[in-house]
Design a protein around this motif. Structure first.
Motif, PDB file in Angstrom:
ATOM      1  N   LEU A 101      53.494  -2.108  23.264  1.00 41.57           N
ATOM      2  CA  LEU A 101      52.314  -1.221  23.292  1.00 41.57           C
ATOM      3  C   LEU A 101      51.974  -0.822  24.736  1.00 41.57           C
ATOM      4  CD1 LEU A 101      49.932   0.182  21.872  1.00 41.57           C
ATOM      5  CD2 LEU A 101      48.683  -2.010  21.942  1.00 41.57           C
ATOM      6  N   THR A 102      52.085  -1.766  25.656  1.00 41.85           N
ATOM      7  CA  THR A 102      51.830  -1.487  27.075  1.00 41.85           C
ATOM      8  C   THR A 102      52.811  -0.442  27.583  1.00 41.85           C
ATOM      9  OG1 THR A 102      51.012  -3.725  27.431  1.00 41.85           O
ATOM     10  CG2 THR A 102      51.802  -2.545  29.382  1.00 41.85           C
ATOM     11  N   ARG A 103      54.078  -0.574  27.192  1.00 41.54           N
ATOM     12  CA  ARG A 103      55.100   0.376  27.658  1.00 41.54           C
ATOM     13  C   ARG A 103      54.881   1.753  27.024  1.00 41.54           C
ATOM     14  NH1 ARG A 103      60.306  -0.657  26.589  1.00 41.54           N
ATOM     15  NH2 ARG A 103      60.950   0.503  28.431  1.00 41.54           N
ATOM     16  N   ALA A 162      39.340   4.449  23.003  1.00 47.26           N
ATOM     17  CA  ALA A 162      40.626   3.747  22.841  1.00 47.26           C
ATOM     18  C   ALA A 162      40.509   2.272  23.227  1.00 47.26           C
ATOM     19  CB  ALA A 162      41.710   4.424  23.683  1.00 47.26           C
ATOM     20  N   LYS A 163      39.496   1.917  24.006  1.00 45.22           N
ATOM     21  CA  LYS A 163      39.338   0.522  24.440  1.00 45.22           C
ATOM     22  C   LYS A 163      38.317  -0.245  23.582  1.00 45.22           C
ATOM     23  CE  LYS A 163      42.197   0.852  27.908  1.00 45.22           C
ATOM     24  NZ  LYS A 163      41.928   0.946  29.323  1.00 45.22           N
ATOM     25  N   ALA A 164      37.651   0.441  22.643  1.00 45.68           N
ATOM     26  CA  ALA A 164      36.543  -0.185  21.911  1.00 45.68           C
ATOM     27  C   ALA A 164      36.987  -1.436  21.136  1.00 45.68           C
ATOM     28  CB  ALA A 164      35.890   0.826  20.972  1.00 45.68           C
ATOM     29  N   GLY A 207      44.996  -6.314  25.319  1.00 49.22           N
ATOM     30  CA  GLY A 207      44.044  -7.333  25.789  1.00 49.22           C
ATOM     31  C   GLY A 207      44.453  -7.925  27.120  1.00 49.22           C
ATOM     32  N   HIS A 208      45.509  -7.357  27.723  1.00 53.83           N
ATOM     33  CA  HIS A 208      45.968  -7.954  28.982  1.00 53.83           C
ATOM     34  C   HIS A 208      45.006  -7.665  30.130  1.00 53.83           C
ATOM     35  CE1 HIS A 208      48.705  -4.218  29.861  1.00 53.83           C
ATOM     36  NE2 HIS A 208      47.554  -4.059  30.473  1.00 53.83           N
ATOM     37  N   ILE A 209      44.908  -8.627  31.034  1.00 54.29           N
ATOM     38  CA  ILE A 209      44.298  -8.443  32.346  1.00 54.29           C
ATOM     39  C   ILE A 209      45.448  -8.672  33.324  1.00 54.29           C
ATOM     40  CG2 ILE A 209      41.873  -8.881  31.827  1.00 54.29           C
ATOM     41  CD1 ILE A 209      42.286 -11.837  32.465  1.00 54.29           C
ATOM     42  N   GLY A 210      45.531  -7.836  34.382  1.00 54.77           N
ATOM     43  CA  GLY A 210      46.786  -7.780  35.122  1.00 54.77           C
ATOM     44  C   GLY A 210      47.816  -7.335  34.089  1.00 54.77           C
ATOM     45  N   PHE A 211      48.956  -8.033  34.051  1.00 55.45           N
ATOM     46  CA  PHE A 211      49.924  -7.764  32.977  1.00 55.45           C
ATOM     47  C   PHE A 211      50.118  -9.028  32.143  1.00 55.45           C
ATOM     48  CE2 PHE A 211      52.067  -3.864  34.948  1.00 55.45           C
ATOM     49  CZ  PHE A 211      51.714  -3.028  33.898  1.00 55.45           C
ATOM     50  N   THR A 242      45.016  -1.620  39.028  1.00 51.64           N
ATOM     51  CA  THR A 242      45.491  -0.240  38.938  1.00 51.64           C
ATOM     52  C   THR A 242      45.159   0.314  37.553  1.00 51.64           C
ATOM     53  OG1 THR A 242      47.612  -1.170  38.340  1.00 51.64           O
ATOM     54  CG2 THR A 242      47.323  -0.515  40.643  1.00 51.64           C
ATOM     55  N   GLY A 243      45.803   1.412  37.155  1.00 51.75           N
ATOM     56  CA  GLY A 243      45.459   2.077  35.910  1.00 51.75           C
ATOM     57  C   GLY A 243      44.419   3.152  36.213  1.00 51.75           C
ATOM     58  N   SER A 244      44.160   4.001  35.237  1.00 53.77           N
ATOM     59  CA  SER A 244      43.231   5.117  35.469  1.00 53.77           C
ATOM     60  C   SER A 244      41.792   4.635  35.637  1.00 53.77           C
ATOM     61  CB  SER A 244      43.314   6.119  34.313  1.00 53.77           C
ATOM     62  OG  SER A 244      43.025   5.449  33.101  1.00 53.77           O
ATOM     63  N   SER A 274      54.727   3.528  41.040  1.00 51.58           N
ATOM     64  CA  SER A 274      54.632   2.146  41.552  1.00 51.58           C
ATOM     65  C   SER A 274      53.176   1.888  41.917  1.00 51.58           C
ATOM     66  CB  SER A 274      55.534   1.941  42.778  1.00 51.58           C
ATOM     67  OG  SER A 274      54.890   2.427  43.954  1.00 51.58           O
ATOM     68  N   TYR A 275      52.763   0.654  41.769  1.00 49.71           N
ATOM     69  CA  TYR A 275      51.363   0.343  42.086  1.00 49.71           C
ATOM     70  C   TYR A 275      51.139   0.376  43.596  1.00 49.71           C
ATOM     71  CZ  TYR A 275      50.495  -0.757  37.189  1.00 49.71           C
ATOM     72  OH  TYR A 275      50.331  -0.674  35.820  1.00 49.71           O
ATOM     73  N   TRP A 276      52.186   0.156  44.380  1.00 48.14           N
ATOM     74  CA  TRP A 276      52.104   0.308  45.829  1.00 48.14           C
ATOM     75  C   TRP A 276      51.693   1.750  46.150  1.00 48.14           C
ATOM     76  CZ3 TRP A 276      53.888   3.093  49.918  1.00 48.14           C
ATOM     77  CH2 TRP A 276      53.761   2.508  51.188  1.00 48.14           C
ATOM     78  N   LEU A 330      38.988  -5.676  37.431  1.00 46.68           N
ATOM     79  CA  LEU A 330      39.958  -5.671  36.331  1.00 46.68           C
ATOM     80  C   LEU A 330      39.783  -4.444  35.455  1.00 46.68           C
ATOM     81  CD1 LEU A 330      39.679  -9.324  34.905  1.00 46.68           C
ATOM     82  CD2 LEU A 330      41.470  -8.438  36.421  1.00 46.68           C
ATOM     83  N   GLY A 331      40.892  -3.951  34.922  1.00 52.31           N
ATOM     84  CA  GLY A 331      40.863  -3.058  33.770  1.00 52.31           C
ATOM     85  C   GLY A 331      41.283  -3.906  32.578  1.00 52.31           C
ATOM     86  N   ILE A 332      41.523  -3.273  31.448  1.00 54.04           N
ATOM     87  CA  ILE A 332      42.033  -4.025  30.287  1.00 54.04           C
ATOM     88  C   ILE A 332      43.031  -3.133  29.553  1.00 54.04           C
ATOM     89  CG2 ILE A 332      40.031  -3.312  28.859  1.00 54.04           C
ATOM     90  CD1 ILE A 332      40.326  -6.040  27.375  1.00 54.04           C
ATOM     91  N   GLY A 333      44.181  -3.713  29.229  1.00 50.11           N
ATOM     92  CA  GLY A 333      45.163  -2.964  28.455  1.00 50.11           C
ATOM     93  C   GLY A 333      44.844  -3.092  26.968  1.00 50.11           C
ATOM     94  N   ARG A 334      45.448  -2.240  26.149  1.00 51.94           N
ATOM     95  CA  ARG A 334      45.129  -2.297  24.712  1.00 51.94           C
ATOM     96  C   ARG A 334      45.694  -3.547  24.045  1.00 51.94           C
ATOM     97  NH1 ARG A 334      46.066   2.197  21.143  1.00 51.94           N
ATOM     98  NH2 ARG A 334      47.957   2.682  22.318  1.00 51.94           N
ATOM     99  N   ASN A 382      46.683  -7.263  45.146  1.00 50.39           N
ATOM    100  CA  ASN A 382      46.772  -6.553  43.868  1.00 50.39           C
ATOM    101  C   ASN A 382      47.238  -7.484  42.759  1.00 50.39           C
ATOM    102  OD1 ASN A 382      46.460  -3.845  45.370  1.00 50.39           O
ATOM    103  ND2 ASN A 382      46.609  -3.333  43.185  1.00 50.39           N
ATOM    104  N   LEU A 383      46.806  -7.145  41.564  1.00 53.09           N
ATOM    105  CA  LEU A 383      47.103  -7.980  40.401  1.00 53.09           C
ATOM    106  C   LEU A 383      48.575  -8.017  40.036  1.00 53.09           C
ATOM    107  CD1 LEU A 383      44.366  -6.761  37.898  1.00 53.09           C
ATOM    108  CD2 LEU A 383      44.673  -9.126  38.642  1.00 53.09           C
ATOM    109  N   ASP A 384      49.223  -6.849  40.154  1.00 57.93           N
ATOM    110  CA  ASP A 384      50.548  -6.769  39.527  1.00 57.93           C
ATOM    111  C   ASP A 384      51.363  -5.619  40.092  1.00 57.93           C
ATOM    112  OD1 ASP A 384      48.940  -4.788  38.444  1.00 57.93           O
ATOM    113  OD2 ASP A 384      48.974  -5.564  36.407  1.00 57.93           O
TER     114      ASP A 384
HETATM  115  C1  GLP Z   1      48.112  -1.325  33.150  1.00 56.40           C
HETATM  116  C2  GLP Z   1      47.632  -2.220  34.296  1.00 56.40           C
HETATM  117  C3  GLP Z   1      46.322  -2.902  33.933  1.00 56.40           C
HETATM  118  C4  GLP Z   1      45.348  -1.867  33.407  1.00 56.40           C
HETATM  119  C5  GLP Z   1      45.901  -1.182  32.184  1.00 56.40           C
HETATM  120  C6  GLP Z   1      44.968  -0.160  31.577  1.00 56.40           C
HETATM  121  O1  GLP Z   1      48.691  -2.040  32.151  1.00 56.40           O
HETATM  122  N1  GLP Z   1      48.582  -3.215  34.679  1.00 56.40           N
HETATM  123  O2  GLP Z   1      45.820  -3.584  35.064  1.00 56.40           O
HETATM  124  O3  GLP Z   1      44.120  -2.490  33.124  1.00 56.40           O
HETATM  125  O4  GLP Z   1      47.093  -0.526  32.563  1.00 56.40           O
HETATM  126  O5  GLP Z   1      45.141   1.089  32.179  1.00 56.40           O
HETATM  127  P1  GLP Z   1      44.062   2.243  32.110  1.00 56.40           P
HETATM  128  O6  GLP Z   1      42.979   1.860  33.053  1.00 56.40           O
HETATM  129  O7  GLP Z   1      44.797   3.463  32.579  1.00 56.40           O
HETATM  130  O8  GLP Z   1      43.596   2.325  30.710  1.00 56.40           O
END
Ligand code: GLP
Length: 245
Positions: free
Chosen positions: A164-166, A205-207, A141-145, A38-40, A81-83, A135-139, A67-69
């Motif tokens: 930071l995630t919150r 922001a992800k660099a 460095g998380h994959i999933g959560f 999920t995520g944008s 919700s991710y659902w 996968l996406g990546i959170g700032r 789904n991951l999380d």
């Molecule tokens: C959440 C999700 C991650 C996602 C991250 C980044 O934390 N659980 O799976 O990679 O957000 O979100 P975005 O893609 O909006 O930058």
């Protein structure tokens, strides 16, 4: 082993490339098992999969998804919700049967957590394992959560979300106090068992975190760095997220 790097001219090119790989997999293996994020970031991939379904007859009838999380402590019907996210962006627009969709619940009682997470893992195994994981990546460095400190062999479990995630999620929830404190996430070990992994990251922001994940040491401080040890992982970046490489 090293991560295959794709730096795309536009996000659209990246989305199309990943969606095409998924379409090819499904055409070769109609009962493919997809790991979804999920995520944008992955929204464009889902839009392209919906287009392929409507315009090119790509069928998800036998596809199974995990789904991951998922956040804990909100209703399934909550807009964040991710659902809800997955139905809004993908499932409501394709022909996948509801029974083939797996997303952790939002209100798993503490006493049932261990069995619930074990069962989620067993379901993945019963379906033959994940063929293709987005996968996406959170700032952080998380994959999933899988927040900093997650060991490489961790499995599906409940996790405390990083500050930071919150904070990153706060605008979507209105304010920080409304962002859940916990989530259920597949573990790093679970993710690493996927046969193919495609991580997407876009924007400046992800660099910094993309650089750490790709070029830094493999470390529990950046769970995406574990992907350096995976045999078939591609990173799909744009020029902004690749700007510090
Ligand atoms: C959440 C999700 C991650 C996602 C991250 C980044 O934390 N659980 O799976 O990679 O957000 O979100 P975005 O893609 O909006 O930058």
């Amino acid at each position: 082993m090293s991560i295959t790097l794709h730096i795309h001219a536009t996000r659209e090119t990246a989305n199309k490339k990943v969606a095409r790989e998924i379409a090819e997999l499904i055409r070769a293996k109609p009962h493919a098992v997809l790991g979804l994020a999920t995520g944008s970031t992955p929204i464009g991939v889902y839009q392209e999969l919906v287009r392929l379904h409507h315009q090119e007859g790509l069928s998800f009838r036998q596809v199974c998804t995990f789904n991951l999380d998922e956040y804990q402590g909100i209703d399934l019907s909550h807009p964040e919700s991710y659902w809800n996210f997955m139905h809004r962006h993908l499932f409501d627009h394709i022909d996948i049967p509801a029974a083939n969709i797996h997303i952790p619940g939002t209100r798993v009682p503490s006493l049932e957590l261990a069995d619930y997470c074990k069962h989620y893992e067993e379901l993945i195994t019963v379906h033959g394992g994940i063929d293709y994981q987005i996968l996406g990546i959170g700032r952080t460095g998380h994959i999933g959560f899988n927040e900093p400190g997650s060991p490489p062999d961790c499995r599906t479990r409940r996790i405390l979300l990083d500050q930071l995630t919150r904070e990153d999620a706060a605008p979507a929830f209105g304010d920080l106090d409304h962002v859940p404190t916990h989530a259920i996430t597949m573990g790093c070990g679970t993710i690493m068992e996927a046969r193919h992994i495609a991580l997407l990251a876009f924007g400046t922001a992800k660099a910094a975190i993309v650089r750490k994940a790709l070029r830094g040491p493999v470390s529990s401080q950046v769970s995406a760095s574990y992907l350096q040890n995976h045999e078939h992982t591609s990173f799909h970046l744009d020029h902004e997220s690749a700007s510090l490489l």
